[in-house]
Design an enzyme around this catalytic site. Structure first.
Site, short mmCIF file in Angstrom:
data_model
loop_
_atom_site.label_atom_id
_atom_site.label_comp_id
_atom_site.label_asym_id
_atom_site.label_seq_id
_atom_site.Cartn_x
_atom_site.Cartn_y
_atom_site.Cartn_z
N MET A 1 0.85 -1.20 0.00
CA MET A 1 0.00 0.00 0.00
C MET A 1 0.88 1.24 0.00
O MET A 1 1.66 1.48 0.94
CB MET A 1 -0.92 0.00 1.22
CG MET A 1 -2.04 -1.03 1.11
SD MET A 1 -3.25 -0.93 2.44
CE MET A 1 -2.37 -1.72 3.77
N CYS B 1 -2.47 -0.51 -10.42
CA CYS B 1 -2.68 0.83 -9.86
C CYS B 1 -3.63 1.64 -10.73
O CYS B 1 -3.38 1.84 -11.92
CB CYS B 1 -1.35 1.57 -9.71
SG CYS B 1 -1.60 3.22 -9.02
N LYS C 1 0.82 -8.33 -9.76
CA LYS C 1 -0.43 -8.01 -9.06
C LYS C 1 -1.33 -7.25 -10.01
O LYS C 1 -0.92 -6.25 -10.60
CB LYS C 1 -0.15 -7.19 -7.81
CG LYS C 1 -1.38 -6.92 -6.97
CD LYS C 1 -0.99 -6.55 -5.54
CE LYS C 1 -2.19 -6.22 -4.69
NZ LYS C 1 -2.77 -4.91 -5.00
N GLY D 1 -5.11 -5.86 3.24
CA GLY D 1 -4.65 -4.48 3.08
C GLY D 1 -5.24 -3.56 4.12
O GLY D 1 -4.74 -3.46 5.26
N ARG D 2 -6.35 -2.94 3.78
CA ARG D 2 -6.89 -1.88 4.64
C ARG D 2 -7.20 -2.35 6.05
O ARG D 2 -7.05 -1.59 7.01
CB ARG D 2 -8.14 -1.26 3.97
CG ARG D 2 -7.78 -0.43 2.75
CD ARG D 2 -8.99 -0.13 1.90
NE ARG D 2 -9.53 -1.36 1.32
CZ ARG D 2 -10.66 -1.44 0.65
NH1 ARG D 2 -11.40 -0.35 0.47
NH2 ARG D 2 -11.09 -2.60 0.14
C1 LIG Z 1 -3.82 3.34 0.54
C2 LIG Z 1 -3.65 2.21 -0.44
C3 LIG Z 1 -2.50 2.13 -1.20
C4 LIG Z 1 -2.33 1.06 -2.09
N1 LIG Z 1 -1.16 0.96 -2.79
C5 LIG Z 1 -0.93 -0.12 -3.57
C6 LIG Z 1 0.34 -0.31 -4.19
O1 LIG Z 1 1.29 0.48 -4.04
N2 LIG Z 1 0.48 -1.43 -4.97
C7 LIG Z 1 -0.53 -2.34 -5.15
O2 LIG Z 1 -0.35 -3.32 -5.86
N3 LIG Z 1 -1.72 -2.18 -4.55
C8 LIG Z 1 -1.94 -1.12 -3.76
N4 LIG Z 1 -3.13 -1.00 -3.09
C9 LIG Z 1 -4.15 -2.07 -3.23
C10 LIG Z 1 -4.00 -3.12 -2.11
O3 LIG Z 1 -2.79 -3.80 -2.20
C11 LIG Z 1 -5.16 -4.15 -2.13
O4 LIG Z 1 -5.10 -4.89 -3.32
C12 LIG Z 1 -6.52 -3.47 -2.02
O5 LIG Z 1 -6.53 -2.49 -1.01
C13 LIG Z 1 -7.63 -4.48 -1.71
O6 LIG Z 1 -7.38 -5.16 -0.52
P1 LIG Z 1 -8.10 -4.76 0.91
O7 LIG Z 1 -9.59 -4.84 0.68
O8 LIG Z 1 -7.59 -5.84 1.83
O9 LIG Z 1 -7.67 -3.40 1.26
C14 LIG Z 1 -3.35 0.06 -2.24
C15 LIG Z 1 -4.50 0.18 -1.46
C16 LIG Z 1 -4.67 1.21 -0.56
C17 LIG Z 1 -5.92 1.26 0.27
#
Ligand SMILES: Cc1cc2nc3c(=O)[nH]c(=O)nc-3n(C[C@H](O)[C@H](O)[C@H](O)COP(=O)(O)O)c2cc1C
Length: 352
Positions: free
Chosen positions: A25, A108, A147, A232-233
């Site tokens: 993230m 992204c 990813k 993630g979150r």
């Molecule tokens: C603040 C934030 C930053 C993120 N940055 C990235 C990143 O740099 N690279 C990436 O592949 N996914 C990024 N994601 C996506 C997360 O890796 C993840 O796939 C997505 O949040 C869904 O998972 P969750 O429901 O568990 O949050 C980001 C998500 C959030 C919320």
């Protein structure tokens, strides 16, 4: 069938000790976050996305993302970009820095990234996406993972066409966050696509999106056949969510534990990013840690106004004096192991 979340699995020759992966993230996945994730049960942690152009140009801040500590491994460093040659060069730097995996970002959705042809744009440019994966896989000896999101537009199934092609091009693992780029983080992750992807490829698939509890993790693993779930979150300011997922231990942390983890996070992050950048960076974490009904909202408001990290530490210890002893134990356990040596002095990387 229940999957044992504490069982190992492999991405080629890299052993991952649990079925729980901490999500990359941007603006969150600093070293302190990754180390904490490992302590609370994540078997694999990821850096946030790193610009391959930034690495190519020797940008100090970008190079700082390559600082790896032995106690966060196995670790994937994620890179983004659209030029196969530049991505291959960046991947070599990542491997040299000591990463166990090179992860490529094809998900992204942010304009600044997609307008350069990188990130989620690759979901619609399969020839380029395959050229990038193939160049990166040839450049490094560590496994390469990718990813992705489901596609650019809502309802898109592009990931199912692209996924098998990426594996042919050399991807040793795929992570799917089955939302479209257009959705950003709205709606729900449609893990029926994860099930389909698992059927189509013979490499491990990691399921990302809306994994917030052990029940949800078990359900996703059982129904999709994914090798692991990514969180993630739910883990932002809340490593206890990882503990609940991995061990079923849903005990709420004490106020002292919360403050001690926050203080450790703040200290490590300030050390990594430097006092100036670190002070601003950690602000969003105050609400994440102190929320969940753990402390009154006013405390977060107060902390973000304080001018120095020393003031923040003092205020937090005032509200939970017992946290000092917990912090001492945590710091003792986390006794910083030596970081992997980089070709430049640490100060040149802008942190620490
Ligand atoms: C603040 C934030 C930053 C993120 N940055 C990235 C990143 O740099 N690279 C990436 O592949 N996914 C990024 N994601 C996506 C997360 O890796 C993840 O796939 C997505 O949040 C869904 O998972 P969750 O429901 O568990 O949050 C980001 C998500 C959030 C919320």
């Amino acid at each position: 069938m229940q999957v044992d979340l504490r069982s190992s699995w492999w991405i080629r020759d890299v052993e991952i000790p649990t079925r729980l992966v901490l999500a990359p993230m941007a603006g969150v996945s600093v070293q302190a976050f990754r180390r904490q994730g490992r302590r609370y049960g994540a078997g694999l942690v990821c850096s946030e996305m790193v610009s391959c152009a930034g690495l190519q140009h020797g940008n100090e801040r970008t190079l700082g993302y390559l600082r790896i500590s032995p106690d966060e491994r196995p670790l994937a460093v994620q890179i983004f970009g659209s030029d196969p040659g530049v991505m291959a060069e960046a991947a070599r730097m990542v491997e040299d820095a000591g990463a166990d995996l090179v992860d490529i970002n094809f998900g992204c959705p942010v304009k600044k990234v997609t307008k350069t042809g990188a990130g989620a744009t690759m979901l619609e440019d399969h020839a380029r996406a395959c050229a990038v994966v193939s160049a990166v896989a040839r450049a490094v000896s560590v496994p390469v993972s990718v990813k992705m999101r489901r596609g650019l537009a809502n309802g898109s199934r592009a990931c199912l066409e692209l996924g098998p092609r990426l594996v042919e091009a050399g991807a040793a693992s795929l992570t799917l966050h089955p939302r479209s780029a257009k959705q950003m983080y709205t709606g729900e992750a449609d893990h029926s696509l994860t099930t389909e992807l698992v059927e189509l490829v013979d490499v491990p698939v990691i399921a990302s999106g809306d994994v917030t509890s052990r029940a949800r993790a078990q359900a996703i693993l059982a129904t999709t056949g994914a090798a692991a779930v990514m969180v993630g979150r739910a883990a932002q300011g809340n490593p206890w969510a990882l503990r609940e997922i991995i061990d079923g231990d849903g005990t709420a942390p004490t106020r002292e534990e919360v403050v001690a983890e926050l203080l450790l996070f703040v200290r490590e992050t300030v050390r990594e990013l430097g006092e100036h950048r670190g002070t601003g960076f950690v602000k969003k974490f105050y609400g994440w840690y102190l929320g969940h009904g753990r402390f009154p909202k006013a405390l977060k408001q107060e902390l973000v106004q304080l001018p120095t990290i020393a003031d923040v530490e003092q205020r937090l210890l005032d509200v939970a004096p017992g946290a000092a002893a917990v912090l001492e134990r945590l710091e003792h356990k986390a006794a910083v192991e030596e970081e992997v040596e980089l070709p430049l002095a640490i100060s040149a990387y802008g942190g620490g």
